[in-house]
Design a protein around this motif. Structure first.
Motif, PDB file in Angstrom:
ATOM      1  N   LEU A  27       0.701  -1.051   0.223  1.00 40.95           N
ATOM      2  CA  LEU A  27       0.351  -0.209   0.060  1.00 40.95           C
ATOM      3  C   LEU A  27       0.668   1.200   0.434  1.00 40.95           C
ATOM      4  CD1 LEU A  27      -2.765  -0.968   2.304  1.00 40.95           C
ATOM      5  CD2 LEU A  27      -3.167  -0.870  -0.360  1.00 40.95           C
ATOM      6  N   VAL A  28       1.969   1.500   0.724  1.00 40.55           N
ATOM      7  CA  VAL A  28       3.329   2.252   0.835  1.00 40.55           C
ATOM      8  C   VAL A  28       3.442   2.690  -0.648  1.00 40.55           C
ATOM      9  CG1 VAL A  28       5.869   2.854   2.318  1.00 40.55           C
ATOM     10  CG2 VAL A  28       3.328   2.453   3.386  1.00 40.55           C
ATOM     11  N   LEU A  29       3.783   1.984  -1.234  1.00 39.48           N
ATOM     12  CA  LEU A  29       5.144   1.561  -2.545  1.00 39.48           C
ATOM     13  C   LEU A  29       2.829   2.523  -3.381  1.00 39.48           C
ATOM     14  CD1 LEU A  29       6.626   0.840  -4.322  1.00 39.48           C
ATOM     15  CD2 LEU A  29       6.457  -1.595  -4.946  1.00 39.48           C
ATOM     16  N   LEU A  30       2.248   1.686  -3.822  1.00 39.59           N
ATOM     17  CA  LEU A  30       1.424   1.814  -4.207  1.00 39.59           C
ATOM     18  C   LEU A  30       1.026   3.747  -3.784  1.00 39.59           C
ATOM     19  CD1 LEU A  30      -1.091   2.007  -6.395  1.00 39.59           C
ATOM     20  CD2 LEU A  30      -2.494   1.360  -4.816  1.00 39.59           C
ATOM     21  N   ALA A  31       1.023   4.297  -3.005  1.00 43.36           N
ATOM     22  CA  ALA A  31       0.896   5.184  -2.524  1.00 43.36           C
ATOM     23  C   ALA A  31       2.023   6.169  -3.101  1.00 43.36           C
ATOM     24  CB  ALA A  31       0.337   6.099  -1.092  1.00 43.36           C
ATOM     25  N   ILE A  32       2.900   5.960  -3.118  1.00 42.60           N
ATOM     26  CA  ILE A  32       4.050   6.193  -3.839  1.00 42.60           C
ATOM     27  C   ILE A  32       4.234   7.115  -5.476  1.00 42.60           C
ATOM     28  CG2 ILE A  32       6.613   6.698  -4.284  1.00 42.60           C
ATOM     29  CD1 ILE A  32       6.999   5.230  -1.467  1.00 42.60           C
ATOM     30  N   MET A  75      -1.482  16.945  -4.539  1.00 48.22           N
ATOM     31  CA  MET A  75      -1.086  15.591  -4.298  1.00 48.22           C
ATOM     32  C   MET A  75      -1.179  16.103  -2.922  1.00 48.22           C
ATOM     33  SD  MET A  75       1.786  14.389  -2.826  1.00 48.22           S
ATOM     34  CE  MET A  75       3.413  15.297  -3.246  1.00 48.22           C
ATOM     35  N   LEU A  76      -1.149  16.253  -2.255  1.00 45.47           N
ATOM     36  CA  LEU A  76      -0.534  16.965  -0.303  1.00 45.47           C
ATOM     37  C   LEU A  76      -1.928  16.967   0.567  1.00 45.47           C
ATOM     38  CD1 LEU A  76       2.618  19.311   0.612  1.00 45.47           C
ATOM     39  CD2 LEU A  76       2.231  16.675   0.881  1.00 45.47           C
ATOM     40  N   SER A  77      -3.035  17.360  -0.026  1.00 44.08           N
ATOM     41  CA  SER A  77      -4.813  17.185   0.028  1.00 44.08           C
ATOM     42  C   SER A  77      -4.649  15.780  -0.078  1.00 44.08           C
ATOM     43  CB  SER A  77      -5.062  18.136  -0.006  1.00 44.08           C
ATOM     44  OG  SER A  77      -5.569  18.440  -2.151  1.00 44.08           O
ATOM     45  N   GLY A  78      -4.424  15.529  -1.456  1.00 44.09           N
ATOM     46  CA  GLY A  78      -5.403  13.931  -1.195  1.00 44.09           C
ATOM     47  C   GLY A  78      -4.165  13.281  -0.459  1.00 44.09           C
ATOM     48  N   LEU A  79      -3.066  12.644  -0.489  1.00 44.62           N
ATOM     49  CA  LEU A  79      -2.121  11.914   0.653  1.00 44.62           C
ATOM     50  C   LEU A  79      -3.092  12.292   2.083  1.00 44.62           C
ATOM     51  CD1 LEU A  79       0.260  10.412   0.966  1.00 44.62           C
ATOM     52  CD2 LEU A  79       1.290  12.353   1.301  1.00 44.62           C
ATOM     53  N   PHE A  80      -3.247  13.983   2.419  1.00 40.97           N
ATOM     54  CA  PHE A  80      -3.222  13.528   4.378  1.00 40.97           C
ATOM     55  C   PHE A  80      -4.849  13.832   4.109  1.00 40.97           C
ATOM     56  CE2 PHE A  80       1.189  15.374   3.719  1.00 40.97           C
ATOM     57  CZ  PHE A  80       1.970  14.921   5.305  1.00 40.97           C
ATOM     58  N   ALA A  81      -5.655  14.349   3.709  1.00 39.36           N
ATOM     59  CA  ALA A  81      -7.121  13.816   3.458  1.00 39.36           C
ATOM     60  C   ALA A  81      -7.768  12.774   3.367  1.00 39.36           C
ATOM     61  CB  ALA A  81      -7.683  14.414   2.112  1.00 39.36           C
ATOM     62  N   GLY A  82      -7.076  12.042   2.400  1.00 43.35           N
ATOM     63  CA  GLY A  82      -7.552  10.395   2.454  1.00 43.35           C
ATOM     64  C   GLY A  82      -6.847   9.525   3.314  1.00 43.35           C
ATOM     65  N   PHE A  83      -5.539   9.793   4.647  1.00 45.22           N
ATOM     66  CA  PHE A  83      -5.095   9.328   5.439  1.00 45.22           C
ATOM     67  C   PHE A  83      -6.098   9.437   6.730  1.00 45.22           C
ATOM     68  CE2 PHE A  83      -2.537   7.988   8.994  1.00 45.22           C
ATOM     69  CZ  PHE A  83      -2.188   7.158   8.463  1.00 45.22           C
ATOM     70  N   ALA A  84      -6.380  10.460   6.531  1.00 45.88           N
ATOM     71  CA  ALA A  84      -7.145  11.305   7.542  1.00 45.88           C
ATOM     72  C   ALA A  84      -9.159   9.987   7.462  1.00 45.88           C
ATOM     73  CB  ALA A  84      -7.620  12.117   7.724  1.00 45.88           C
ATOM     74  N   ALA A 295      -5.452   0.888   6.553  1.00 47.13           N
ATOM     75  CA  ALA A 295      -7.157   1.595   6.870  1.00 47.13           C
ATOM     76  C   ALA A 295      -6.897   3.255   6.463  1.00 47.13           C
ATOM     77  CB  ALA A 295      -7.684   1.350   7.230  1.00 47.13           C
ATOM     78  N   GLY A 296      -5.658   3.741   6.467  1.00 48.66           N
ATOM     79  CA  GLY A 296      -5.107   5.431   5.825  1.00 48.66           C
ATOM     80  C   GLY A 296      -4.775   4.816   4.989  1.00 48.66           C
ATOM     81  N   LEU A 297      -3.733   3.480   4.538  1.00 47.66           N
ATOM     82  CA  LEU A 297      -3.067   3.707   3.290  1.00 47.66           C
ATOM     83  C   LEU A 297      -3.998   3.467   2.296  1.00 47.66           C
ATOM     84  CD1 LEU A 297       0.047   1.718   4.247  1.00 47.66           C
ATOM     85  CD2 LEU A 297       0.089   4.484   3.561  1.00 47.66           C
ATOM     86  N   LEU A 304      -6.285   9.064  -4.212  1.00 44.22           N
ATOM     87  CA  LEU A 304      -5.456   9.909  -5.221  1.00 44.22           C
ATOM     88  C   LEU A 304      -5.865   8.978  -6.663  1.00 44.22           C
ATOM     89  CD1 LEU A 304      -1.935   9.680  -3.715  1.00 44.22           C
ATOM     90  CD2 LEU A 304      -3.576  11.578  -4.086  1.00 44.22           C
ATOM     91  N   GLY A 305      -6.536   7.637  -6.289  1.00 47.49           N
ATOM     92  CA  GLY A 305      -6.874   7.182  -7.859  1.00 47.49           C
ATOM     93  C   GLY A 305      -7.730   7.690  -7.911  1.00 47.49           C
ATOM     94  N   ALA A 306      -8.736   7.945  -7.523  1.00 45.07           N
ATOM     95  CA  ALA A 306     -10.399   8.639  -8.067  1.00 45.07           C
ATOM     96  C   ALA A 306      -9.760   9.958  -8.425  1.00 45.07           C
ATOM     97  CB  ALA A 306     -11.101   8.788  -6.555  1.00 45.07           C
ATOM     98  N   ASP A 307      -9.251  10.537  -8.111  1.00 45.86           N
ATOM     99  CA  ASP A 307      -8.419  12.130  -8.476  1.00 45.86           C
ATOM    100  C   ASP A 307      -7.948  11.578  -9.669  1.00 45.86           C
ATOM    101  OD1 ASP A 307      -8.936  15.099  -8.285  1.00 45.86           O
ATOM    102  OD2 ASP A 307      -6.608  14.355  -8.413  1.00 45.86           O
ATOM    103  N   LEU A 308      -7.024  11.227  -9.705  1.00 49.66           N
ATOM    104  CA  LEU A 308      -6.678  10.945 -11.340  1.00 49.66           C
ATOM    105  C   LEU A 308      -7.199  10.385 -12.590  1.00 49.66           C
ATOM    106  CD1 LEU A 308      -2.898   9.150 -10.089  1.00 49.66           C
ATOM    107  CD2 LEU A 308      -3.145  11.475 -11.325  1.00 49.66           C
ATOM    108  N   MET A 309      -7.983   9.337 -12.186  1.00 44.81           N
ATOM    109  CA  MET A 309      -9.239   8.621 -13.062  1.00 44.81           C
ATOM    110  C   MET A 309      -9.955   9.766 -13.201  1.00 44.81           C
ATOM    111  SD  MET A 309     -11.787   5.731 -12.311  1.00 44.81           S
ATOM    112  CE  MET A 309     -10.632   4.757 -11.374  1.00 44.81           C
ATOM    113  N   GLY A 310     -10.842  10.811 -11.793  1.00 44.16           N
ATOM    114  CA  GLY A 310     -11.667  12.298 -12.387  1.00 44.16           C
ATOM    115  C   GLY A 310     -11.012  12.804 -12.889  1.00 44.16           C
TER     116      GLY A 310
END
Length: 345
Positions: A27-32, A75-84, A295-297, A304-310
């Motif tokens: 999951l970490v690798l995919l997030a990177i 990217m930062l907003s998607g990263l931290f909001a998704g984890f939260a 779960a956070g990851l 991030l995946g949904a945003d890229l898809m959108g």
């Protein structure tokens, strides 16, 4: 015989630990990879080395503005909001022992949204005020949920909490609709875009409070992860095992609500991320270890995946909340059908 049994238990624990490490690492690798894609892709696709040079502070014509001003905050907003959203949603689902007991369904996210929309439309407040109001709205919603979920015998009822939460969510959605009706024409598009859950137009300074909240609150949730697993066994069992249930529950709730509220203030209520992340992580990791971090990851990868898809999968660009809603709605229907068949509803 006793020695052999202990060896089996130890072997099972090692196997579960290896599975946890493998899934979490994946999951970490995919997030990177998704973070990298967020920085590389856009109207112009920049080489990896140009992106690295810009991140290190070098000025490159065209690339510096696009990466530092648009793509990095996104990217930062998607990263931290998704984890939260992911770790907080999993906390509520585990603590309340019900997959429906997530911040989206029981009204916590809606409480934060109502407070934020009021500040955006009526007060036309700054982002700082919106963030503070969003946290306050989430905490007030939790307080109302707790008060109305207690029975006449002053005991806590999970089933009542979910029903009360659905009612509060409906009421707050009505409040949001009213605010949109009375709001000025110039403020409504911004509020609607925010309500759909979007990473558009976010600045680095907007994400800073969310980053601080995640860095402070997420370790608290992880620290109480053992208590969270015991709370899942029930109030009486947890008390018997020596857990101070009120203190543990209060720390988990306050930390989770703080992260949810600030994530909602930054990106809007991204649909179903808090609802999906926990069950997906639990299915991937299995039992025996806390799935708070997975779960956070999962939440990070969903956002991030949904945003890229959108952005790139359709002719028209859609906000991230639209894509996660398309993914989460069928799962919600499936879960309701499954719970009804088991008699849990």
């Amino acid at each position: 015989m006793k020695t052999q049994t202990m060896e089996w238990i130890a072997a099972g624990k090692r196997q579960r630990q290896q599975r946890w490490l493998m899934i979490t690492g994946s999951l970490v690798l995919l997030a990177i990879l998704l973070c990298g894609a967020m920085l590389l892709l856009g109207h112009t696709i920049y080489p990896v080395f140009d992106v690295i040079r810009v991140l290190l502070g070098e000025q490159i014509q065209g690339a510096t503005f696009a990466i530092q001003t648009i793509r990095l905050p996104r990217m930062l907003s998607g990263l931290f909001a998704g984890f939260a959203f992911g770790i907080a949603g999993n906390t509520f689902q585990t603590m309340l022992r019900n997959p429906l007991a997530n911040p989206n369904v029981i009204g916590i996210t809606t409480g934060s949204s109502a407070a934020a929309v009021f500040c955006i439309i009526i007060l036309q407040a700054s982002n700082t005020i919106v963030s503070i109001a969003s946290v306050a709205g989430g905490l007030i919603t939790v307080l109302l949920l707790y008060i109305f979920s207690r029975t006449k015998r002053s005991s806590f009822s999970i089933g009542r909490l979910i029903l009360v939460g659905i009612g509060i969510q409906a009421m707050l959605n009505a409040v949001i609709s009213y605010l949109l009706l009375v709001g000025g024409e110039q403020d409504i598009p911004a509020a609607l875009r925010w309500l759909s859950g979007s990473l558009n137009g976010i600045r680095v300074e907007d994400v800073t409070p969310l980053i601080m909240a995640v860095l402070i609150c997420a370790p608290i949730v992880v620290l109480f992860g053992k208590h969270l697993s015991i709370l899942e066994l029930g109030e009486q069992t947890a008390t018997t095992l020596g857990v101070h249930t009120d203190q543990a529950r209060m720390a988990l709730i306050l930390s989770s609500v703080c992260m949810i509220a600030l994530a909602t203030a930054v990106t809007g209520p991204i649909a179903f991320v808090a609802f999906l992340a926990g069950p997906i992580a639990k299915r991937l990791v299995g039992v025996g270890f806390s799935n708070a971090i997975p779960a956070g990851l999962v939440g990070v990868n969903l956002v991030l995946g949904a945003d890229l898809m959108g952005q790139f999968a359709f002719e028209v660009r859609y906000p991230v909340g639209i894509i996660t809603g398309m993914i989460g709605a069928p799962y919600l229907i499936y879960l309701l059908i499954r719970m009804n068949q088991k008699g849990d509803l």
